[in-house]
Design a protein around this motif. Structure first.
Motif, PDB file in Angstrom:
ATOM      1  N   ALA A 185     -25.601 101.027 -35.495  1.00 34.91           N
ATOM      2  CA  ALA A 185     -26.515 102.059 -34.995  1.00 34.91           C
ATOM      3  C   ALA A 185     -26.016 102.591 -33.651  1.00 34.91           C
ATOM      4  O   ALA A 185     -25.993 103.805 -33.413  1.00 34.91           O
ATOM      5  CB  ALA A 185     -27.919 101.495 -34.866  1.00 34.91           C
ATOM      6  N   SER A 186     -25.590 101.669 -32.774  1.00 36.97           N
ATOM      7  CA  SER A 186     -25.056 102.079 -31.478  1.00 36.97           C
ATOM      8  C   SER A 186     -23.786 102.911 -31.645  1.00 36.97           C
ATOM      9  O   SER A 186     -23.592 103.921 -30.963  1.00 36.97           O
ATOM     10  CB  SER A 186     -24.758 100.831 -30.639  1.00 36.97           C
ATOM     11  N   ARG A 187     -22.942 102.499 -32.585  1.00 37.40           N
ATOM     12  CA  ARG A 187     -21.687 103.209 -32.842  1.00 37.40           C
ATOM     13  C   ARG A 187     -21.954 104.657 -33.300  1.00 37.40           C
ATOM     14  O   ARG A 187     -21.159 105.554 -33.056  1.00 37.40           O
ATOM     15  CB  ARG A 187     -20.888 102.451 -33.904  1.00 37.40           C
ATOM     16  N   ASN A 188     -23.093 104.851 -33.973  1.00 34.90           N
ATOM     17  CA  ASN A 188     -23.443 106.175 -34.478  1.00 34.90           C
ATOM     18  C   ASN A 188     -24.456 106.910 -33.590  1.00 34.90           C
ATOM     19  O   ASN A 188     -24.993 107.942 -33.989  1.00 34.90           O
ATOM     20  CB  ASN A 188     -23.990 106.056 -35.905  1.00 34.90           C
ATOM     21  N   HIS A 189     -24.733 106.321 -32.419  1.00 31.13           N
ATOM     22  CA  HIS A 189     -25.569 106.972 -31.404  1.00 31.13           C
ATOM     23  C   HIS A 189     -26.984 107.268 -31.900  1.00 31.13           C
ATOM     24  O   HIS A 189     -27.540 108.339 -31.643  1.00 31.13           O
ATOM     25  CB  HIS A 189     -24.897 108.263 -30.906  1.00 31.13           C
ATOM     26  N   VAL A 190     -27.548 106.307 -32.652  1.00 32.48           N
ATOM     27  CA  VAL A 190     -28.938 106.437 -33.082  1.00 32.48           C
ATOM     28  C   VAL A 190     -29.691 105.159 -32.715  1.00 32.48           C
ATOM     29  O   VAL A 190     -29.090 104.102 -32.518  1.00 32.48           O
ATOM     30  CB  VAL A 190     -29.065 106.692 -34.600  1.00 32.48           C
ATOM     31  N   GLU A 191     -31.008 105.278 -32.647  1.00 30.49           N
ATOM     32  CA  GLU A 191     -31.856 104.137 -32.296  1.00 30.49           C
ATOM     33  C   GLU A 191     -32.571 103.619 -33.543  1.00 30.49           C
ATOM     34  O   GLU A 191     -33.367 104.338 -34.161  1.00 30.49           O
ATOM     35  CB  GLU A 191     -32.869 104.529 -31.229  1.00 30.49           C
ATOM     36  N   VAL A 192     -32.261 102.379 -33.907  1.00 31.51           N
ATOM     37  CA  VAL A 192     -32.885 101.726 -35.060  1.00 31.51           C
ATOM     38  C   VAL A 192     -33.471 100.397 -34.594  1.00 31.51           C
ATOM     39  O   VAL A 192     -32.822  99.647 -33.845  1.00 31.51           O
ATOM     40  CB  VAL A 192     -31.850 101.473 -36.181  1.00 31.51           C
ATOM     41  N   VAL A 193     -34.679 100.085 -35.021  1.00 40.86           N
ATOM     42  CA  VAL A 193     -35.310  98.806 -34.683  1.00 40.86           C
ATOM     43  C   VAL A 193     -34.909  97.792 -35.753  1.00 40.86           C
ATOM     44  O   VAL A 193     -35.371  97.863 -36.893  1.00 40.86           O
ATOM     45  CB  VAL A 193     -36.840  98.937 -34.616  1.00 40.86           C
ATOM     46  N   SER A 194     -34.028  96.862 -35.408  1.00 41.80           N
ATOM     47  CA  SER A 194     -33.507  95.886 -36.364  1.00 41.80           C
ATOM     48  C   SER A 194     -34.203  94.547 -36.182  1.00 41.80           C
ATOM     49  O   SER A 194     -34.340  94.064 -35.049  1.00 41.80           O
ATOM     50  CB  SER A 194     -31.997  95.713 -36.175  1.00 41.80           C
ATOM     51  N   LYS A 195     -34.622  93.949 -37.299  1.00 42.45           N
ATOM     52  CA  LYS A 195     -35.359  92.693 -37.225  1.00 42.45           C
ATOM     53  C   LYS A 195     -34.820  91.678 -38.231  1.00 42.45           C
ATOM     54  O   LYS A 195     -34.465  92.046 -39.359  1.00 42.45           O
ATOM     55  CB  LYS A 195     -36.849  92.932 -37.488  1.00 42.45           C
ATOM     56  N   LEU A 196     -34.799  90.421 -37.828  1.00 43.36           N
ATOM     57  CA  LEU A 196     -34.384  89.331 -38.695  1.00 43.36           C
ATOM     58  C   LEU A 196     -35.597  88.789 -39.438  1.00 43.36           C
ATOM     59  O   LEU A 196     -36.609  88.438 -38.834  1.00 43.36           O
ATOM     60  CB  LEU A 196     -33.748  88.210 -37.873  1.00 43.36           C
ATOM     61  N   GLY A 197     -35.516  88.740 -40.761  1.00 43.59           N
ATOM     62  CA  GLY A 197     -36.630  88.211 -41.537  1.00 43.59           C
ATOM     63  C   GLY A 197     -36.798  88.961 -42.840  1.00 43.59           C
ATOM     64  O   GLY A 197     -35.850  89.494 -43.402  1.00 43.59           O
ATOM     65  N   SER A 198     -38.053  89.014 -43.296  1.00 47.09           N
ATOM     66  CA  SER A 198     -38.328  89.637 -44.591  1.00 47.09           C
ATOM     67  C   SER A 198     -39.665  90.366 -44.538  1.00 47.09           C
ATOM     68  O   SER A 198     -39.999  90.984 -43.525  1.00 47.09           O
ATOM     69  CB  SER A 198     -38.306  88.564 -45.689  1.00 47.09           C
ATOM     70  N   LYS A 199     -40.445  90.214 -45.594  1.00 46.29           N
ATOM     71  CA  LYS A 199     -41.667  91.002 -45.742  1.00 46.29           C
ATOM     72  C   LYS A 199     -42.733  90.691 -44.712  1.00 46.29           C
ATOM     73  O   LYS A 199     -43.662  91.480 -44.519  1.00 46.29           O
ATOM     74  CB  LYS A 199     -42.229  90.813 -47.156  1.00 46.29           C
ATOM     75  N   GLU A 200     -42.609  89.548 -44.012  1.00 46.91           N
ATOM     76  CA  GLU A 200     -43.621  89.215 -43.007  1.00 46.91           C
ATOM     77  C   GLU A 200     -43.658  90.244 -41.878  1.00 46.91           C
ATOM     78  O   GLU A 200     -44.671  90.384 -41.190  1.00 46.91           O
ATOM     79  CB  GLU A 200     -43.359  87.814 -42.424  1.00 46.91           C
ATOM     80  N   HIS A 201     -42.576  90.983 -41.686  1.00 45.71           N
ATOM     81  CA  HIS A 201     -42.516  91.963 -40.604  1.00 45.71           C
ATOM     82  C   HIS A 201     -43.281  93.245 -40.913  1.00 45.71           C
ATOM     83  O   HIS A 201     -43.555  94.029 -39.990  1.00 45.71           O
ATOM     84  CB  HIS A 201     -41.056  92.317 -40.297  1.00 45.71           C
ATOM     85  N   ILE A 202     -43.588  93.505 -42.170  1.00 47.17           N
ATOM     86  CA  ILE A 202     -44.171  94.810 -42.494  1.00 47.17           C
ATOM     87  C   ILE A 202     -45.642  94.738 -42.897  1.00 47.17           C
ATOM     88  O   ILE A 202     -46.270  95.775 -43.126  1.00 47.17           O
ATOM     89  CB  ILE A 202     -43.363  95.523 -43.608  1.00 47.17           C
ATOM     90  N   LYS A 203     -46.222  93.541 -42.950  1.00 46.90           N
ATOM     91  CA  LYS A 203     -47.635  93.422 -43.295  1.00 46.90           C
ATOM     92  C   LYS A 203     -48.488  94.128 -42.245  1.00 46.90           C
ATOM     93  O   LYS A 203     -48.313  93.943 -41.050  1.00 46.90           O
ATOM     94  CB  LYS A 203     -48.030  91.956 -43.401  1.00 46.90           C
ATOM     95  N   GLY A 204     -49.398  94.972 -42.726  1.00 44.11           N
ATOM     96  CA  GLY A 204     -50.287  95.690 -41.824  1.00 44.11           C
ATOM     97  C   GLY A 204     -49.710  96.972 -41.263  1.00 44.11           C
ATOM     98  O   GLY A 204     -50.389  97.673 -40.496  1.00 44.11           O
ATOM     99  N   LYS A 205     -48.474  97.329 -41.636  1.00 40.97           N
ATOM    100  CA  LYS A 205     -47.849  98.553 -41.154  1.00 40.97           C
ATOM    101  C   LYS A 205     -47.843  99.608 -42.251  1.00 40.97           C
ATOM    102  O   LYS A 205     -47.889  99.292 -43.442  1.00 40.97           O
ATOM    103  CB  LYS A 205     -46.410  98.287 -40.701  1.00 40.97           C
TER     104      LYS A 205
END
Length: 277
Positions: A185-205
């Motif tokens: 993402a840095s190499r391509n000059h964009v901002e991405v929120v990267s997270k380690l894990g799985s579906k637990e990160h998206i519950k409620g979103k």
């Protein structure tokens, strides 16, 4: 993360290459590369299991085809060298170029993505990544909130951000993939929120679009959560499975009021686009 490379030779290739890629994906292999004599399959070293080993041995004994294989451990540190020897630029029409840092960067496409994958997969050589990128061309990501599930190198997340998505979240269970996504993402000059894990990160979103290029079983397991996390009118783009899986995947999506809107196939691999009602 160390990987095991399974080099498979099979005669005749048709239809057995597609059949065995599907079978090995069910047994834990997460990336495949077709070759002139068959294909290569990759599985994290710690996930190499007796069921997979026994299945491979049984195929060698089958008289309906000629099947052979070898196993080779690939330490993480060796992945770049192996990858650089085989990686060719990926050109998705006039839409998107996927290149390595050592490739010629002057491509006449709307978007250019530079990646160095290390030990994460999704370099675009695989038909599924190609179709995902191609399908994204028809979607308006402007000011949208996007999820890339099983991001790998971050190609899809990076492209969504280049297409002016407001927020892009990229999730992977592999720590090296997450690190690699951040670097790309840095190499391509964009901002991405990267997270380690799985579906637990998206519950409620809630997201306007969800991208997932992972194997069929994981997609089916996570489909209810995709239904909960997708806004009405939102897009779901899926790949990582074969054409014969279409009915199973579309039925699971329909249960979540996610309706098929488009599909692509390439070399018996399928990419499906859905809309949440």
């Amino acid at each position: 993360m160390d990987y095991q490379k399974i080099t498979v030779t099979i005669q005749p290739r048709t239809p057995w290459v597609d059949v065995f890629i599907d079978e090995l994906s069910e047994l834990g292999c997460d990336s495949f590369e077709e070759t002139k004599k068959g294909f290569n399959a990759y599985i994290p070293n710690h996930e190499l299991n007796e069921n997979l080993k026994n299945h491979l041995k049984s195929l060698v004994k089958n008289k309906n085809f000629q099947f052979d294989y070898t196993l080779e451990k690939i330490p993480s540190k060796n992945w770049n060298e192996i990858w650089e020897k085989s990686f060719e630029p990926i050109i998705v029409g006039d839409w998107c170029s996927i290149l390595a840092p050592f490739h010629e960067t002057k491509k006449t496409t709307n978007h250019t993505i530079i990646i160095e994958p290390k030990m994460s997969f999704g370099t675009g050589h695989h038909e599924t990544t190609y179709m995902m990128v191609e399908t994204m061309k028809s979607i308006d990501f402007q000011k949208k909130k996007v999820l890339d599930m099983g991001t790998g190198t971050g190609i899809l997340a990076i492209l969504a951000k280049k297409m002016n998505a407001e927020y892009v979240e990229a999730i992977d269970i592999d720590s090296e993939a997450v690190e690699n996504c951040v670097e790309n993402a840095s190499r391509n000059h964009v901002e991405v929120v990267s997270k380690l894990g799985s579906k637990e990160h998206i519950k409620g979103k809630l997201f306007d679009a969800i991208l997932a290029n992972i194997n069929r079983n994981i997609l089916l397991e996570q489909m209810p959560l995709y239904g909960e996390s997708l806004k009405p009118g939102g897009m779901l783009i899926l790949s990582g499975f074969l054409t014969e899986d279409e009915q199973t995947v579309t039925a699971a999506a329909k249960k979540e009021n996610i309706i098929l809107s488009d599909k692509k196939n390439k070399e018996n691999w399928l990419c499906l686009a859905f809309i949440k009602e």
